[in-house]
Design an enzyme around this catalytic site. Structure first.
Site, PDB file in Angstrom:
ATOM      1  N   PRO A  23       0.840  -1.213   0.000  1.00 49.86           N
ATOM      2  CA  PRO A  23       0.000   0.000   0.000  1.00 49.86           C
ATOM      3  C   PRO A  23       0.868   1.254   0.000  1.00 49.86           C
ATOM      4  O   PRO A  23       1.791   1.379   0.809  1.00 49.86           O
ATOM      5  CB  PRO A  23      -0.790  -0.123   1.317  1.00 49.86           C
ATOM      6  CG  PRO A  23      -0.654  -1.551   1.732  1.00 49.86           C
ATOM      7  CD  PRO A  23       0.658  -2.019   1.214  1.00 49.86           C
ATOM      8  N   CYS A  25      -0.036   5.376  -0.324  1.00 50.19           N
ATOM      9  CA  CYS A  25      -1.082   6.381  -0.499  1.00 50.19           C
ATOM     10  C   CYS A  25      -0.768   7.307  -1.682  1.00 50.19           C
ATOM     11  O   CYS A  25       0.374   7.732  -1.864  1.00 50.19           O
ATOM     12  CB  CYS A  25      -1.244   7.198   0.771  1.00 50.19           C
ATOM     13  SG  CYS A  25      -2.046   6.299   2.113  1.00 50.19           S
ATOM     14  N   ALA A  62      -3.605   2.529   1.838  1.00 52.48           N
ATOM     15  CA  ALA A  62      -4.363   2.625   3.086  1.00 52.48           C
ATOM     16  C   ALA A  62      -5.702   3.295   2.826  1.00 52.48           C
ATOM     17  O   ALA A  62      -5.762   4.454   2.404  1.00 52.48           O
ATOM     18  CB  ALA A  62      -3.565   3.410   4.119  1.00 52.48           C
ATOM     19  N   GLN A 104      -5.827  -2.437   1.816  1.00 52.28           N
ATOM     20  CA  GLN A 104      -5.424  -2.233   3.201  1.00 52.28           C
ATOM     21  C   GLN A 104      -6.467  -1.356   3.887  1.00 52.28           C
ATOM     22  O   GLN A 104      -6.765  -0.256   3.422  1.00 52.28           O
ATOM     23  CB  GLN A 104      -4.055  -1.567   3.290  1.00 52.28           C
ATOM     24  CG  GLN A 104      -3.540  -1.446   4.718  1.00 52.28           C
ATOM     25  CD  GLN A 104      -2.236  -0.684   4.809  1.00 52.28           C
ATOM     26  OE1 GLN A 104      -2.218   0.531   4.619  1.00 52.28           O
ATOM     27  NE2 GLN A 104      -1.146  -1.381   5.091  1.00 52.28           N
ATOM     28  N   TYR A 186       0.027   4.449  12.999  1.00 58.89           N
ATOM     29  CA  TYR A 186      -1.393   4.720  12.893  1.00 58.89           C
ATOM     30  C   TYR A 186      -2.140   3.998  14.015  1.00 58.89           C
ATOM     31  O   TYR A 186      -1.531   3.379  14.888  1.00 58.89           O
ATOM     32  CB  TYR A 186      -1.877   4.368  11.483  1.00 58.89           C
ATOM     33  CG  TYR A 186      -1.154   5.180  10.426  1.00 58.89           C
ATOM     34  CD1 TYR A 186      -1.229   6.575  10.443  1.00 58.89           C
ATOM     35  CD2 TYR A 186      -0.363   4.581   9.457  1.00 58.89           C
ATOM     36  CE1 TYR A 186      -0.548   7.343   9.507  1.00 58.89           C
ATOM     37  CE2 TYR A 186       0.329   5.340   8.519  1.00 58.89           C
ATOM     38  CZ  TYR A 186       0.233   6.720   8.543  1.00 58.89           C
ATOM     39  OH  TYR A 186       0.921   7.477   7.635  1.00 58.89           O
ATOM     40  N   ARG A 234      -0.478  -5.848   8.611  1.00 58.07           N
ATOM     41  CA  ARG A 234       0.804  -5.149   8.466  1.00 58.07           C
ATOM     42  C   ARG A 234       1.241  -4.639   9.833  1.00 58.07           C
ATOM     43  O   ARG A 234       0.457  -4.019  10.553  1.00 58.07           O
ATOM     44  CB  ARG A 234       0.710  -3.989   7.482  1.00 58.07           C
ATOM     45  CG  ARG A 234       2.087  -3.356   7.234  1.00 58.07           C
ATOM     46  CD  ARG A 234       2.146  -2.457   6.028  1.00 58.07           C
ATOM     47  NE  ARG A 234       3.299  -2.827   5.195  1.00 58.07           N
ATOM     48  CZ  ARG A 234       3.810  -2.044   4.247  1.00 58.07           C
ATOM     49  NH1 ARG A 234       3.271  -0.877   3.982  1.00 58.07           N
ATOM     50  NH2 ARG A 234       4.845  -2.450   3.541  1.00 58.07           N
ATOM     51  N   LEU A 306      13.645  -1.326   0.896  1.00 57.43           N
ATOM     52  CA  LEU A 306      14.799  -1.200   0.011  1.00 57.43           C
ATOM     53  C   LEU A 306      15.180  -2.526  -0.637  1.00 57.43           C
ATOM     54  O   LEU A 306      16.337  -2.918  -0.681  1.00 57.43           O
ATOM     55  CB  LEU A 306      15.987  -0.588   0.751  1.00 57.43           C
ATOM     56  CG  LEU A 306      15.855   0.904   1.086  1.00 57.43           C
ATOM     57  CD1 LEU A 306      17.116   1.413   1.773  1.00 57.43           C
ATOM     58  CD2 LEU A 306      15.577   1.739  -0.161  1.00 57.43           C
ATOM     59  N   GLY A 328       7.941  -1.143  -3.072  1.00 57.40           N
ATOM     60  CA  GLY A 328       7.229   0.119  -3.118  1.00 57.40           C
ATOM     61  C   GLY A 328       7.804   1.073  -4.141  1.00 57.40           C
ATOM     62  O   GLY A 328       7.311   1.198  -5.259  1.00 57.40           O
ATOM     63  N   ARG A 329       8.889   1.731  -3.785  1.00 58.24           N
ATOM     64  CA  ARG A 329       9.441   2.752  -4.678  1.00 58.24           C
ATOM     65  C   ARG A 329       9.860   2.178  -6.023  1.00 58.24           C
ATOM     66  O   ARG A 329       9.771   2.862  -7.045  1.00 58.24           O
ATOM     67  CB  ARG A 329      10.623   3.448  -3.994  1.00 58.24           C
ATOM     68  CG  ARG A 329      10.200   4.339  -2.828  1.00 58.24           C
ATOM     69  CD  ARG A 329      11.414   4.932  -2.119  1.00 58.24           C
ATOM     70  NE  ARG A 329      11.017   5.852  -1.051  1.00 58.24           N
ATOM     71  CZ  ARG A 329      10.702   5.483   0.182  1.00 58.24           C
ATOM     72  NH1 ARG A 329      10.727   4.189   0.506  1.00 58.24           N
ATOM     73  NH2 ARG A 329      10.356   6.371   1.100  1.00 58.24           N
TER      74      ARG A 329
END
Length: 361
Positions: A23, A25, A62, A104, A186, A234, A306, A328-329
């Protein structure tokens, strides 16, 4: 065949490979009105590109279980049927192209009501579509952040119900995997950590009390989520504090309990609950936390942090450090990362190439 591109089955769902999208955002929904929290054309294009790029599982960013559960006013939500209808357009596309659609479900707690990151990410008030955040304890996340309202027991129970309602809507929207967001500072994470949870009632103090809210949420979601579909959780495996925070030992203990409550896979990340925590960042820096859970509990795990190249990702899965990797990235930079990695490793990605792209080889 590389282990990275072997199918993976949880309950009765088979995911075509072990390259998954976590996830992330997009902060691209309308902030208020009838279209608040509703996916837009940006979301359709964003997720469709990663599906046609060969990603085995895409976990939608999310998605808030209530308006006040959003990280920013521009987050997605799944608290009404208008949102459900819009999500169907995305889940239908993903499924039609061989990618498993996941979502998520989250509540931002004291980190709610902030501006979009590229606008600075600072807390916002009613003049900028904001609201008063809620949390286990009246402790601000960081300097410059508002002191949240402490949740009453009745409000806690209401939020547990909101997670269950969101799961019902996620099912109606066509999602095959649901993930409970218990990480990154969160709301669920705030309850787990003694750094952010100073309550003295049944939801604070001891480890058993601090994990009560998370397990209540898991039980409520698992009750409405079909038995044949997997449920993920998660977690931030550590607050990165020397003392006074959530630890790797806590995570191993909790993973076994989550497994007993019907969680099928732990998505292992770290941090986010302590502003300014010192984190030693490097390639695969969070993988050891996932590997420890996998080695010491019956819980399947996914690793993040990473993971950038095909050989690195393949080694993590082949060595048994994790059952899957979440990129992710890298998937922001390269929507077709999975196809390129499969070619590099001499493997079949497991997700068909769309006919329109067949000429690309």
């Amino acid at each position: 065949m590389s282990a990275l591109f072997e199918p993976y089955t949880l309950r009765e769902l088979t995911i075509p490979n072990r390259v998954w999208m976590p996830p992330m955002c997009q902060y691209s929904a309308e902030p208020e009105g009838a279209q608040a929290g509703v996916p837009r054309d940006w979301h359709v294009a964003h997720y469709a590109a990663r599906a046609t790029g060969g990603t085995g599982l895409i976990i939608m960013e999310a998605t808030a279980v209530s308006p006040e559960g959003r990280i920013s006013p521009y987050d997605l939500g799944i608290w009404n049927d208008t949102q459900v209808e819009a999500f169907r357009r995305i889940t239908g596309f993903l499924a039609a192209h061989g990618t498993v659609p996941g979502i998520q479900l989250g509540h931002a707690g004291r980190k709610a009501s902030t501006e979009r990151p590229w606008m600075g990410g600072a807390p916002v008030g009613p003049e900028a579509h904001g609201w008063q955040p809620l949390a286990p304890s009246p402790l601000a996340h960081a300097d410059g952040h508002p002191v949240p309202d402490e949740l009453t027991v009745d409000q806690i129970r209401e939020i547990v119900g909101q997670f269950a309602d969101a799961a019902r809507r996620a099912l109606a929207a066509g999602f095959e995997v649901a993930e409970i967001h218990g990480a990154h500072g969160y709301l669920v994470n705030e309850f787990l950590s003694p750094h952010s949870n100073h309550r003295t009632d049944a939801y604070g103090g001891s480890y058993e009390n601090r994990t009560r809210f998370a397990l209540d949420v898991v039980d409520a979601v698992r009750e409405v989520w079909p038995d044949d579909k997997p449920l993920f959780f998660r977690i931030s495996a550590t607050d990165w504090l020397d003392e006074g925070g959530w630890t790797g030992d806590d995570t191993v203990r909790f993973a076994a309990e989550l497994h007993a409550h019907g969680i099928d896979l732990l998505d292992v990340s770290t941090g986010g609950n302590v502003s300014g925590a010192r984190i030693e960042v490097g390639p695969g820096y969070q993988v050891p936390f996932a590997a420890r859970v996998k080695a010491e509990t019956p819980m399947p795990v996914a690793a993040v942090g990473l993971i950038t190249d095909a050989g690195q990702a393949a080694k993590i899965v082949a060595n048994g450090e994790a059952d899957a990797v979440l990129l992710g990235r890298e998937l922001l930079r390269n929507p077709s990362w999975a196809r390129h990695a499969a070619r590099e490793l001499g493997a079949d990605v497991g997700v068909p190439v769309p006919d329109q792209y067949g000429r690309a080889g």
